[in-house]
Design a protein around this motif. Sequence first.
Motif, mmCIF file in Angstrom:
data_model
loop_
_atom_site.group_PDB
_atom_site.id
_atom_site.type_symbol
_atom_site.label_atom_id
_atom_site.label_comp_id
_atom_site.label_asym_id
_atom_site.label_seq_id
_atom_site.Cartn_x
_atom_site.Cartn_y
_atom_site.Cartn_z
ATOM 1 N N ASN A 83 0.835 -1.199 0.000
ATOM 2 C CA ASN A 83 0.000 0.000 0.000
ATOM 3 C C ASN A 83 0.870 1.249 0.000
ATOM 4 O OD1 ASN A 83 -2.341 -1.618 0.168
ATOM 5 N ND2 ASN A 83 -2.311 -1.547 2.406
ATOM 6 N N SER A 84 0.273 2.362 -0.385
ATOM 7 C CA SER A 84 0.966 3.657 -0.386
ATOM 8 C C SER A 84 2.302 3.549 -1.102
ATOM 9 C CB SER A 84 1.171 4.148 1.050
ATOM 10 O OG SER A 84 -0.058 4.256 1.723
ATOM 11 N N LEU A 85 2.263 2.964 -2.266
ATOM 12 C CA LEU A 85 3.501 2.702 -2.994
ATOM 13 C C LEU A 85 4.202 3.983 -3.423
ATOM 14 C CD1 LEU A 85 2.322 -0.392 -5.004
ATOM 15 C CD2 LEU A 85 4.373 -0.302 -3.587
ATOM 16 N N LYS A 86 5.521 3.915 -3.413
ATOM 17 C CA LYS A 86 6.369 5.040 -3.787
ATOM 18 C C LYS A 86 7.248 4.622 -4.968
ATOM 19 C CE LYS A 86 6.798 6.268 1.112
ATOM 20 N NZ LYS A 86 7.758 6.508 2.227
ATOM 21 N N PRO A 87 7.709 5.580 -5.753
ATOM 22 C CA PRO A 87 8.600 5.223 -6.866
ATOM 23 C C PRO A 87 9.818 4.417 -6.420
ATOM 24 C CG PRO A 87 7.832 7.471 -7.138
ATOM 25 C CD PRO A 87 7.341 7.011 -5.782
ATOM 26 N N GLU A 88 10.308 4.679 -5.227
ATOM 27 C CA GLU A 88 11.476 3.943 -4.734
ATOM 28 C C GLU A 88 11.166 2.495 -4.375
ATOM 29 O OE1 GLU A 88 10.340 6.904 -3.640
ATOM 30 O OE2 GLU A 88 10.565 7.095 -1.451
ATOM 31 N N ASP A 89 9.896 2.106 -4.425
ATOM 32 C CA ASP A 89 9.534 0.699 -4.220
ATOM 33 C C ASP A 89 9.681 -0.110 -5.505
ATOM 34 O OD1 ASP A 89 6.859 1.845 -2.135
ATOM 35 O OD2 ASP A 89 8.769 0.979 -1.478
ATOM 36 N N THR A 90 9.965 0.559 -6.607
ATOM 37 C CA THR A 90 10.143 -0.132 -7.885
ATOM 38 C C THR A 90 11.289 -1.123 -7.803
ATOM 39 O OG1 THR A 90 9.242 1.688 -9.187
ATOM 40 C CG2 THR A 90 10.737 0.174 -10.308
ATOM 41 N N ALA A 91 10.992 -2.380 -8.113
ATOM 42 C CA ALA A 91 11.990 -3.447 -8.013
ATOM 43 C C ALA A 91 11.372 -4.758 -8.468
ATOM 44 C CB ALA A 91 12.482 -3.593 -6.572
ATOM 45 N N TYR A 112 15.518 -21.426 -0.711
ATOM 46 C CA TYR A 112 14.827 -21.557 -1.997
ATOM 47 C C TYR A 112 14.213 -20.216 -2.389
ATOM 48 C CZ TYR A 112 15.286 -26.492 -0.945
ATOM 49 O OH TYR A 112 15.792 -27.734 -0.639
ATOM 50 N N TRP A 113 14.227 -19.952 -3.695
ATOM 51 C CA TRP A 113 13.763 -18.666 -4.206
ATOM 52 C C TRP A 113 12.791 -18.850 -5.357
ATOM 53 C CZ3 TRP A 113 15.328 -13.879 -2.325
ATOM 54 C CH2 TRP A 113 16.327 -13.916 -1.347
ATOM 55 N N GLY A 114 11.818 -17.942 -5.430
ATOM 56 C CA GLY A 114 10.958 -17.867 -6.591
ATOM 57 C C GLY A 114 11.627 -17.050 -7.680
ATOM 58 N N GLN A 115 10.938 -16.917 -8.809
ATOM 59 C CA GLN A 115 11.537 -16.284 -9.978
ATOM 60 C C GLN A 115 11.422 -14.759 -9.955
ATOM 61 O OE1 GLN A 115 8.513 -17.210 -9.845
ATOM 62 N NE2 GLN A 115 7.298 -15.794 -11.085
ATOM 63 N N GLY A 116 10.621 -14.210 -9.098
ATOM 64 C CA GLY A 116 10.492 -12.763 -9.005
ATOM 65 C C GLY A 116 9.338 -12.218 -9.819
ATOM 66 N N THR A 117 8.784 -11.108 -9.354
ATOM 67 C CA THR A 117 7.719 -10.409 -10.066
ATOM 68 C C THR A 117 8.029 -8.917 -9.998
ATOM 69 O OG1 THR A 117 5.311 -10.140 -10.237
ATOM 70 C CG2 THR A 117 6.213 -10.336 -8.014
ATOM 71 N N LEU A 118 7.882 -8.244 -11.132
ATOM 72 C CA LEU A 118 8.294 -6.851 -11.242
ATOM 73 C C LEU A 118 7.191 -5.906 -10.779
ATOM 74 C CD1 LEU A 118 10.300 -4.665 -12.221
ATOM 75 C CD2 LEU A 118 9.278 -4.910 -14.503
ATOM 76 N N VAL A 119 7.567 -5.009 -9.894
ATOM 77 C CA VAL A 119 6.682 -3.932 -9.451
ATOM 78 C C VAL A 119 7.286 -2.613 -9.924
ATOM 79 C CG1 VAL A 119 5.777 -2.695 -7.456
ATOM 80 C CG2 VAL A 119 5.837 -5.201 -7.453
ATOM 81 N N THR A 120 6.502 -1.859 -10.669
ATOM 82 C CA THR A 120 6.937 -0.561 -11.163
ATOM 83 C C THR A 120 5.965 0.497 -10.660
ATOM 84 O OG1 THR A 120 7.846 -1.583 -13.156
ATOM 85 C CG2 THR A 120 7.550 0.810 -13.188
ATOM 86 N N VAL A 121 6.498 1.478 -9.949
ATOM 87 C CA VAL A 121 5.672 2.550 -9.393
ATOM 88 C C VAL A 121 6.034 3.844 -10.108
ATOM 89 C CG1 VAL A 121 4.918 3.746 -7.316
ATOM 90 C CG2 VAL A 121 5.671 1.356 -7.183
ATOM 91 N N SER A 122 5.070 4.435 -10.773
ATOM 92 C CA SER A 122 5.304 5.679 -11.503
ATOM 93 C C SER A 122 4.954 6.878 -10.630
ATOM 94 C CB SER A 122 4.478 5.709 -12.779
ATOM 95 O OG SER A 122 3.100 5.680 -12.475
ATOM 96 N N SER A 123 5.680 7.968 -10.855
ATOM 97 C CA SER A 123 5.455 9.173 -10.031
ATOM 98 C C SER A 123 4.391 10.073 -10.638
ATOM 99 C CB SER A 123 6.764 9.936 -9.883
ATOM 100 O OG SER A 123 7.283 10.256 -11.149
#
Length: 123
Positions: A83-91, A112-123
């Motif tokens: 919640n309250s996502l910020k551009p710096e949360d992009t990863a 063990y690791w999953g493959q990852g999912t991309l989060v992009t937060v625009s300003s």
Amino acid sequence: VQLQASGGGLVQAGGSLRLSCAASGITRSTYVIGWFRQAPGKEREFVAAISWTGGTTSYADSVKGRFTISRDNAKNIMYLQLNSLKPEDTAVYYCAIDYTTMMRTRPSFYDYWGQGTLVTVSS
């Protein structure tokens, strides 16, 4: 063990996302689930973790009060509510399992690791 992360996407600053991590092949009854993230050019960093009972959680200071980790043991799915996502949360966000009862934050401890999912937060 297989971990499948999903739920990432593009969202505006202030928005929300819910990430999921589906687990299979877990052979132990006690473990910790962690979420980590890695931004371009940066090291992978701890975001949150939850104990095998779900009764103990841990958060990085940068996400405390904004992100919530939870788990549904019956379905073997773990969640990270953003919640309250910020551009710096992009990863790229990764889920991981640590076969321990300790809440550890260093990526090298996780087995063990999953493959990852991309989060992009625009300003």
